[in-house]
Motif scaffolding. Sequence first.
Motif, mmCIF file in Angstrom:
data_model
loop_
_atom_site.group_PDB
_atom_site.id
_atom_site.type_symbol
_atom_site.label_atom_id
_atom_site.label_comp_id
_atom_site.label_asym_id
_atom_site.label_seq_id
_atom_site.Cartn_x
_atom_site.Cartn_y
_atom_site.Cartn_z
ATOM 1 N N THR A 1 -3.877 6.190 5.076
ATOM 2 C CA THR A 1 -3.654 4.789 4.720
ATOM 3 C C THR A 1 -4.915 4.199 4.114
ATOM 4 O O THR A 1 -6.031 4.702 4.318
ATOM 5 N N LEU A 2 -4.741 3.097 3.411
ATOM 6 C CA LEU A 2 -5.884 2.391 2.858
ATOM 7 C C LEU A 2 -6.790 1.892 3.980
ATOM 8 O O LEU A 2 -8.016 1.985 3.885
ATOM 9 N N TRP B 1 -3.400 3.724 -4.223
ATOM 10 C CA TRP B 1 -3.158 2.565 -3.378
ATOM 11 C C TRP B 1 -3.119 1.293 -4.209
ATOM 12 O O TRP B 1 -3.716 1.215 -5.282
ATOM 13 N N GLN B 2 -2.410 0.302 -3.684
ATOM 14 C CA GLN B 2 -2.475 -1.046 -4.211
ATOM 15 C C GLN B 2 -3.309 -1.839 -3.219
ATOM 16 O O GLN B 2 -2.883 -2.097 -2.093
ATOM 17 N N ALA B 3 -4.518 -2.192 -3.607
ATOM 18 C CA ALA B 3 -5.457 -2.833 -2.691
ATOM 19 C C ALA B 3 -5.576 -4.320 -2.993
ATOM 20 O O ALA B 3 -5.535 -4.735 -4.157
ATOM 21 N N TYR C 1 -5.181 9.969 -3.828
ATOM 22 C CA TYR C 1 -4.522 8.760 -3.339
ATOM 23 C C TYR C 1 -4.242 7.797 -4.487
ATOM 24 O O TYR C 1 -4.932 7.799 -5.509
ATOM 25 N N SER D 1 0.841 -1.191 0.000
ATOM 26 C CA SER D 1 0.000 0.000 0.000
ATOM 27 C C SER D 1 0.873 1.236 0.000
ATOM 28 O O SER D 1 1.902 1.284 0.649
#
Length: 687
Positions: A245-246, A280-282, A278, A23
Amino acid sequence: MLKPGLARAAAAGVAALALAATSAGVADASKASPKPKPGKVVACQQETTKLTLLAFNDFHGRLAASSPDTVAFFGTLEDARQTAGEDHSMVVSSGDNVGASLFPSAVQEDNPTVDVLNAMDIQSSTVGNHELDRGWRDLTGRLTERSEFPYLAANLYTKGTTTPALKPYEIVERDGLKIAVVGAITADLKSLVGTEVFNNVDLGDPVAAVNAQTEALTDGNQANGEADVVVASYHEGAAVSTPKTLDEALTNKPFASIVNETSPKVAAILTGHTHQNYTWQAPVPGTDRTRPVVESGSYGAFVGKVSLTLDNTQPMRPGNNKGKGKGAVKDPGAELRGTVCAASAENLAVKPSAEVPALVAKYPRVAEVQKITTDALSQAKIIGSRVIAKSTAPASRGLKADGTDNRAVESTMSNMVAQMFFDTLGKGDADFIGVQNPGGTRADLPAGDITYAQAAAILPFANTLMTTQVTGAQVKTMLEQQWQTNADGSIPSRAYLQLGLSKNVTYTYDESRPMGDRITSIAVNGKAIDPAKLYTVGSGNFLITGGDNFRVLAEGQNSRDTGASDLAAWVEWLTANKTVSPSFARGAVSVKETPKTLTAGQATTFTVGAPQGALQTDTLDMKSAGAVANTSLVASIGDVQMGTATVSDGKATLTVTVPESVAKGAAVLTLKATPSGTVVSIPVTIA
């Protein structure tokens, strides 16, 4: 091109996602997001294709020469497209291209903004709630007809059916691969647009709609418009303000649904609506892999960039079960075409204005954007330069500590608009109540001359003036509904919205009380509101028909839409007044343990202006530009003073003692703060 017989390959290929891991935090609002980091990948097979998704959201007709610089924004986008290559890139909007726009676009019905997007050859746009500001017919008529790109909304269905009322997806071919963009609009739509929209359509769950379209696009049926890669574009996003943060962002239920429940066949998720920044890598549900989830701020602040490496290996054809021959893969059951074997995302900072001449000279699309923008600004300057009134002091929306707009506090600007509704629609009715929703007030007024352009920027939605009659009990419910809930009981992304009110209305509240019972007193013209009496409420049609979750107003009696424009009425009101002055007197005051009964000869102590719960900035002091800090608070009944207190940081602890000489029975305890002039009337019983 995808050939017949390869459909199932596409389905499994999209399902076999594997994206860059870890993330990434949200970038500082003034900077681009961090450079993408490599993550977990699936090894590509024989051939790969690079695809760059360029995304933006919530542009809101920001046609300007600086702050923002429209040409610099689209120049940045075009430079990224040309760097990636036309056959390896596509441009996607996640909605709210228009509406709540700057004056140059708004005064020309946002037509110049649509023309700019046409000039940029964007591939698709998800429908945002602001695309519906002027109603369903405007979206499906004027706006759609002018736009050379499709508006997508998989979860808007023709009334009484499950048939999408608009295109649910758009397929774009890049380097032999078919990329489908599936669009869906926020589930909060019913609280954000006029009820007229839902005479024509039904609203469905956005994630369920995206998943259904994804399944249809990858189920092996060529008639469905088979796709190799699916991208989801939601007009909904992380609602937590500047989430770090995610995990923090996932505390919001709608966003958690998008991240955790969107089909694993979706390669990347583009979001909007909440104006956050943002990348993010979710986690992909049901796998140990991740995928990009991106939102790119608002107003042309950033260009979202998602980079995908796609496996372009031709899968086996039916009957070729030995895994031999051109295009065959080692595993006869493997279907790899369209698999994402690497992915990254970042939000690109807009190039400085100094680079605009070079961008214009280099890219024909940017040159066309500059021409359209320049023409729009010139036309708007002619229309908007007329001075219509003056203001003795600035009037502003509610402010956060950093100076940005805050819809959760009372503001001089929304109160002034509410007073305009009172004066325009009340026609001398003392019990009339003017109301304004904070999201409908989109700009501030300066001190000094007020031009038509500045006035128009305040109310850009083209609402009509409307009235309805509600009981005093329903007025209380309206004020309770400032603590927001959707019709299904869920909490929307903005959990509290502070209404603007005409100056004849004051009330107290105690947020420590249970939701639905926080309004502790209401006075209209200094008298306790009568729960059974009918009061006429006036505002724009958006609010009167239940917008922004103020559903009780839609239950009113004898509702009347005048058909008159709120902007026209606003300009006429300013012009007629010639000089206006914002009031820094609050109509809503926090009182902890609001007194109901005062006993003669006994002291009663309570706290006024103490921040509570979600309203940590809600004090006796107005949080608007130019407001002064209060220093003292005086309590009285009639002409008899009952107590005084010093106000510090907007808070006072007040002790009230009623003399024996005061008449027993119903009375009104008046609190007056100095120097703001705030006067709060609390109905009490003298025992």
